[in-house]
Design an enzyme around this catalytic site. Structure first.
Site, short mmCIF file in Angstrom:
data_model
loop_
_atom_site.label_atom_id
_atom_site.label_comp_id
_atom_site.label_asym_id
_atom_site.label_seq_id
_atom_site.Cartn_x
_atom_site.Cartn_y
_atom_site.Cartn_z
N ASP A 144 -8.48 -2.00 5.36
CA ASP A 144 -8.29 -0.59 5.06
C ASP A 144 -8.35 0.29 6.31
OD1 ASP A 144 -7.80 -0.97 2.45
OD2 ASP A 144 -9.46 0.22 1.68
N LYS A 181 0.86 -1.18 0.00
CA LYS A 181 0.00 0.00 0.00
C LYS A 181 0.90 1.23 0.00
CE LYS A 181 -3.88 2.16 2.40
NZ LYS A 181 -4.95 1.91 3.39
N ASP A 206 -16.50 -0.52 -0.47
CA ASP A 206 -15.20 -0.91 -1.01
C ASP A 206 -14.22 -1.21 0.12
OD1 ASP A 206 -15.57 2.05 -0.79
OD2 ASP A 206 -13.41 2.06 -1.11
N ARG A 265 0.70 -5.42 3.23
CA ARG A 265 -0.44 -6.06 3.89
C ARG A 265 -0.51 -7.52 3.45
NH1 ARG A 265 -5.34 -1.78 3.02
NH2 ARG A 265 -5.33 -2.48 0.86
P1 AMP Z 1 -10.19 4.79 0.83
O1 AMP Z 1 -11.11 5.86 1.26
O2 AMP Z 1 -8.78 4.92 1.37
O3 AMP Z 1 -10.74 3.41 1.03
O4 AMP Z 1 -9.98 4.97 -0.74
C1 AMP Z 1 -11.02 5.06 -1.67
C2 AMP Z 1 -10.45 4.96 -3.05
O5 AMP Z 1 -9.49 6.00 -3.28
C3 AMP Z 1 -9.73 3.66 -3.35
O6 AMP Z 1 -9.97 3.35 -4.69
C4 AMP Z 1 -8.29 4.02 -3.12
O7 AMP Z 1 -7.42 3.16 -3.80
C5 AMP Z 1 -8.23 5.44 -3.64
N1 AMP Z 1 -7.15 6.23 -3.02
C6 AMP Z 1 -7.08 6.68 -1.75
N2 AMP Z 1 -5.93 7.34 -1.55
C7 AMP Z 1 -5.25 7.32 -2.72
C8 AMP Z 1 -3.99 7.84 -3.16
N3 AMP Z 1 -3.17 8.53 -2.37
N4 AMP Z 1 -3.65 7.61 -4.45
C9 AMP Z 1 -4.44 6.93 -5.27
N5 AMP Z 1 -5.63 6.43 -4.92
C10 AMP Z 1 -6.04 6.62 -3.67
MG MG Z 2 -10.37 1.63 0.61
#
Ligand code: AMP
Ligand code: MG
EC number: 2.7.7.-
Length: 519
Positions: A281, A124, A271, A194
């Site tokens: 996550d 990650k 997700d 992970r």
């Molecule tokens: P999360 O809220 O962290 O579960 O992320 C929601 C979505 O945003 C998922 O598709 C993640 O892979 C993407 N995402 C979150 N942070 C980043 C990042 N820094 N760069 C690229 N994608 C991100």
């Molecule tokens: Mg996520």
């Protein structure tokens, strides 16, 4: 790292995206896109979990070798690795968000250990993927430390979770606007490896369903059952129904554990829900200090507080119903899916009762005990009483001691203590009566309570202190915290400071009581 053998069934058996490289794009008809990690300047191993290393058959020398930091910092691949980013969608804060995917997670491969167990390794923060949208695919050190520590802390608490093998510093800055207030600044970057049997989420199934791609949905469900639920038998709808019911049951068990230990996930989007019923996550999660069912650590959710502590069971149910909707093209009617959802409700009710019986040290939980726990929780909230400290103190407290001295450490506010004391004394007297009637032998009860009520949890401020120290160049705090969290139910001599209530300074400090999604 010769012990690591790979058998990459996900990419071998499921359709992938023909396009290579990480151009941001919509990906249809495919469940993954091959994507290599982007190398970093100076990968340095900052911490690792010896238990996870052992699961993978890696010894200390291998973990300490420069090659380890290269691989788990994303600079090198081992033979057999086939890196990819997964394609999934999800409901975010109640709204369908379309394609999301692994925007900053890259699976390296499915390692098979000496016992034949399959462990997916996923980095990650290893750089952009086709699913990164406008973001950079990187992760900051502070959030990586939080994910690393919490994954392992949860495991040792007995909560189903994805694991963490390693925390590697990248030697490169990552720019983040921590409060989304127009003040971006560079922060150190890091990568967590992970580890889980699978990182499949509800959103993996929702995305093809949302596009009407029932063939792809069915292919993925068949695969999941074959690889991750091989104990299920039957075929067709009956098999799908058994699988869905098991996902429902596992989700119930997981969330009941969260409620038992005071964990708030913070972003229960679909997700972020694993089909294996694993906590997955770790973002703006938090731990309950003073008992407050309305608390969420996530400032991004401050308005509606959808993901507040006390709502987690019902949110899990809502997420499962979205999942059921996605699976509905595979079923003729709705009955089987409804039965699955009922299984969630039943399993949660059972697990909740079990929590109550164990936390209170009773042999079983009667209806009156449900009320008893309810009343206690109201008192904990009104009295601003620390959840973890209270339940731990209850093990040895003399319920007839009107001074409440056993609970001294658990109160945050003397005035609220005064206000709630009479009702709490009454509660304790009634509880003592119930306990005396119960058949459990005192030593058995003590042990039962000890194993349900942790002494150490990863309090938000403890993680933040460790983060502050690392940013000042001192890794020892992370290592010590990891060590403490390995035995959360044991009283550990010399480690009292990890079992104290949140200090006043941490009450309103960023990272300690408030976290944003900026990670
Ligand atoms: P999360 O809220 O962290 O579960 O992320 C929601 C979505 O945003 C998922 O598709 C993640 O892979 C993407 N995402 C979150 N942070 C980043 C990042 N820094 N760069 C690229 N994608 C991100
Ligand atoms: Mg996520």
């Amino acid at each position: 790292m010769d012990a690591l053998r790979f058998d990459n069934r996900f990419v071998r058996e499921l359709p992938g995206d023909p396009e290579q490289g990480h151009r941001r794009r919509e990906v249809r008809g495919a469940l993954w896109s091959s994507t290599a990690p982007t190398p970093v300047a100076a990968p340095t191993l900052l911490a690792h979990s010896r238990e996870v290393a052992a699961l993978l058959g890696l010894d200390d020398a291998e973990v300490a070798s420069p090659a380890f930091a290269q691989v788990f910092g994303g600079n090198a691949l081992l033979q057999g690795m086939q890196p990819y980013a997964g394609n999934y969608g999800g409901h975010q804060f109640g709204n369908w968000a379309g394609q999301l995917g692994d925007g900053r997670a890259i699976t390296l491969g499915e390692a098979v250990n000496g016992r034949g167990e399959r462990w997916e390794l996923q980095l990650k923060g290893a750089g952009p993927t086709p699913y990164s949208r406008t973001a950079d695919g990187r992760a900051v050190l502070r959030s990586s430390i939080r994910e690393f520590l919490c994954s392992e802390a949860m495991h040792h608490l007995g909560v189903p979770t994805t694991r963490a093998l390693s925390l590697v510093g990248t030697g490169e800055p990552v720019v983040r606007d921590m409060f989304y207030d127009g003040h971006p600044k560079p922060e150190p970057g890091a990568i967590v490896c992970r580890v889980a049997p699978s990182f499949l989420r509800f959103g993996h199934y929702q995305l093809p369903a949302s596009r009407g791609d029932t063939d792809l949905l069915r292919t993925l469900v068949d695969f999941t059952i074959r690889r991750d639920f091989p104990h299920l038998s039957g075929e067709g709808e009956a098999l799908f129904a058994a699988w869905f019911a098991e996902v429902c049951e596992r989700t119930a068990v997981m969330v009941a554990h969260w409620m038992r230990v005071g964990f708030v996930h913070g972003v229960m989007n679909t997700d972020n829900m694993s089909v294996l019923g694993l906590t997955i996550d770790y973002g703006p999660y938090g731990w309950i200090d003073d008992y407050d069912p309305d608390w969420t650590p996530n400032t991004t959710d401050a308005q509606g507080r959808r993901y507040r502590f006390g709502w987690q069971p019902r949110v899990a149910g809502w997420n499962l119903s979205r999942f059921a909707q996605a699976l509905s093209p595979l079923f003729d009617g709705v009955e089987a899916l409804q039965e699955g959802l009922q299984r969630f409700a039943d399993a949660y009710a059972r697990a909740d009762r079990d929590n109550i019986a164990r936390k209170l040290g009773l042999s079983d939980c009667r209806d009156e005990d449900m009320e008893r726990m309810d009343t206690l929780q109201q008192l904990l909230a009104q009295g601003e009483i620390d959840m973890t400290l209270f339940f731990r103190a209850l093990i040895d407290a003399d319920p007839m001691d009107a001074s409440l001295a056993a609970f001294d450490d658990a109160f945050y506010d003397p005035a609220k203590r005064e206000a709630v004391a009479p009702a709490l004394r009454d509660w304790l007297v009634a509880y003592a009566r119930r306990r005396d009637e119960d058949a459990l032998d005192a030593a058995v009860r003590r042990e039962r309570m000890r194993l349900a009520n942790p002494r150490y949890v990863l309090r938000n401020y403890l993680a933040q202190q460790a983060i502050d120290a690392v940013e000042a160049g001192d890794l020892s705090g992370v290592h010590e915290l990891l060590e403490v969290m390995r035995r959360p139910y044991d009283d550990q001599p010399g480690r009292a400071r990890f079992a104290q209530r949140r200090p006043d300074w941490a009450r309103q400090r960023a990272g300690c009581s408030m976290l944003s999604c900026s990670s």
